[in-house]
Design a protein around this motif. Structure first.
Motif, PDB file in Angstrom:
ATOM      1  N   ALA A   1      -4.958   0.132  -1.914  1.00 34.26           N
ATOM      2  CA  ALA A   1      -4.237   1.393  -2.089  1.00 34.26           C
ATOM      3  C   ALA A   1      -4.916   2.290  -3.115  1.00 34.26           C
ATOM      4  O   ALA A   1      -4.867   3.517  -3.005  1.00 34.26           O
TER       5      ALA A   1
ATOM      6  N   ARG B   1       0.833  -1.213   0.000  1.00 31.32           N
ATOM      7  CA  ARG B   1       0.000   0.000   0.000  1.00 31.32           C
ATOM      8  C   ARG B   1       0.860   1.253   0.000  1.00 31.32           C
ATOM      9  O   ARG B   1       0.589   2.217  -0.741  1.00 31.32           O
TER      10      ARG B   1
ATOM     11  N   TYR C   1       2.472   2.388  -3.360  1.00 33.14           N
ATOM     12  CA  TYR C   1       1.599   2.916  -4.408  1.00 33.14           C
ATOM     13  C   TYR C   1       1.596   4.445  -4.347  1.00 33.14           C
ATOM     14  O   TYR C   1       1.518   5.032  -3.272  1.00 33.14           O
TER      15      TYR C   1
END
Length: 298
Positions: free
Chosen positions: A110, A23, A26
């Protein structure tokens, strides 16, 4: 893998690290067009300013500029993403496959903030902003009206017209707001990417000669502008301290793991369950910083 509590707790920690690392790797686009805010309660409250303050000659006492304020309230919502891992896959040490699937779930998580912001944009032609008009629509400014919405397909002419229109915006006193004089964002979907590049990224025109629109905007390709939204396009001034949209957070993401071998889900479905949850909301602020077109016109 021996399915005892120690090994399963270790698996949970490993997957949590993978999910949060994926996450964090990103790079979202929403911070470029939305303000991030944190709240300590169920509802976030924001003041929306109709007329921004301006400098004036200081003659005599200071004069307080009475600004027209409106209140924007956003109610936090609960969001979750949950995935299951087959007990047999863990027992058979298929950790590479489990890790790959966990990273893909994390990538989808994300992307969610970008999705929320995109939803605000495409629904902005029907949903109302702080001034009571559709966010992309006709707004009352003083005794006049101003529109930040269109239907023209993306072209060099419609891009120029939209940019000129947003640069011409004044407040109710006739004072120029001065927005869109930095490098705005031209947001398009995949099907309009190359049309956008021809407008602002090629130094020469297709028929020859210098391109006067070269570098006039920065292209942002949004994967959710597809299907029924494939012809939508937006211009956003993301250079100011304020933003047209807001993403509000109430609670940081939490990780939950159901890895007890005696858990009911393991008994019934032969699965271990993992998930994340958070509380957040997204909403409209300043229509003056965004122009939208459905591209449905001729």
């Amino acid at each position: 893998m021996l399915l005892n509590r120690e090994n399963l707790q270790s698996l949970s920690r490993t997957l949590r690290a993978l999910v949060f690392q994926t996450r964090d790797s990103y790079t979202p686009f929403w911070p470029r067009i939305a303000l991030e805010a944190r709240t300590e309660g169920r509802v976030g409250v924001y003041s929306w300013i109709e007329d921004f303050p301006v400098m004036r000659p200081w003659e005599g006492e200071r004069q307080v500029q009475n600004l027209s304020l409106r209140t924007v309230e956003l109610v936090n919502g609960d969001w979750e993403l949950t995935f299951a891992v087959n007990r047999n896959d863990v027992e058979d040490d298929l950790l590479d496959q489990i890790s790959a699937n966990a990273r893909e779930y994390a990538f989808r998580w994300a992307q969610h903030d970008d999705y929320l912001i995109t939803t605000l944009l495409v629904e902005g032609f029907q949903r109302k902003g702080p001034d009571g008009a559709n966010f992309f629509g006709t707004h009352r400014v003083g005794k006049g009206q101003f529109s930040n919405a269109g239907t023209a397909p993306l072209s060099r002419e419609s891009f120029r017209a939209a940019l000129t229109q947003m640069r011409s915006l004044t407040d109710s006193r006739g004072y120029p707001l001065g927005f869109f004089y930095g490098k705005p964002i031209l947001m398009v979907g995949p099907s309009l990417e190359y049309a956008a590049k021809e407008i602002v990224e090629l130094p020469t025109l297709p028929q020859g000669g210098a391109n006067p629109d070269y570098g006039a905007a920065e292209i942002l390709v949004n994967p959710w502008l597809a299907g029924p939204y494939a012809n939508y396009w937006f211009l956003v001034d993301g250079t100011r301290p304020i933003r047209p949209l807001v993403l509000q957070r109430r609670r940081d993401p939490e990780w939950v793991a159901k890895v007890d071998p005696e858990d009911e889900n393991v008994f019934k479905h032969n699965q271990f369950v993992f998930g994340v949850s958070e509380r957040k909301a997204a909403g409209y602020l300043y229509w003056q910083l965004a122009y939208g077109s459905t591209g449905a016109g001729s």
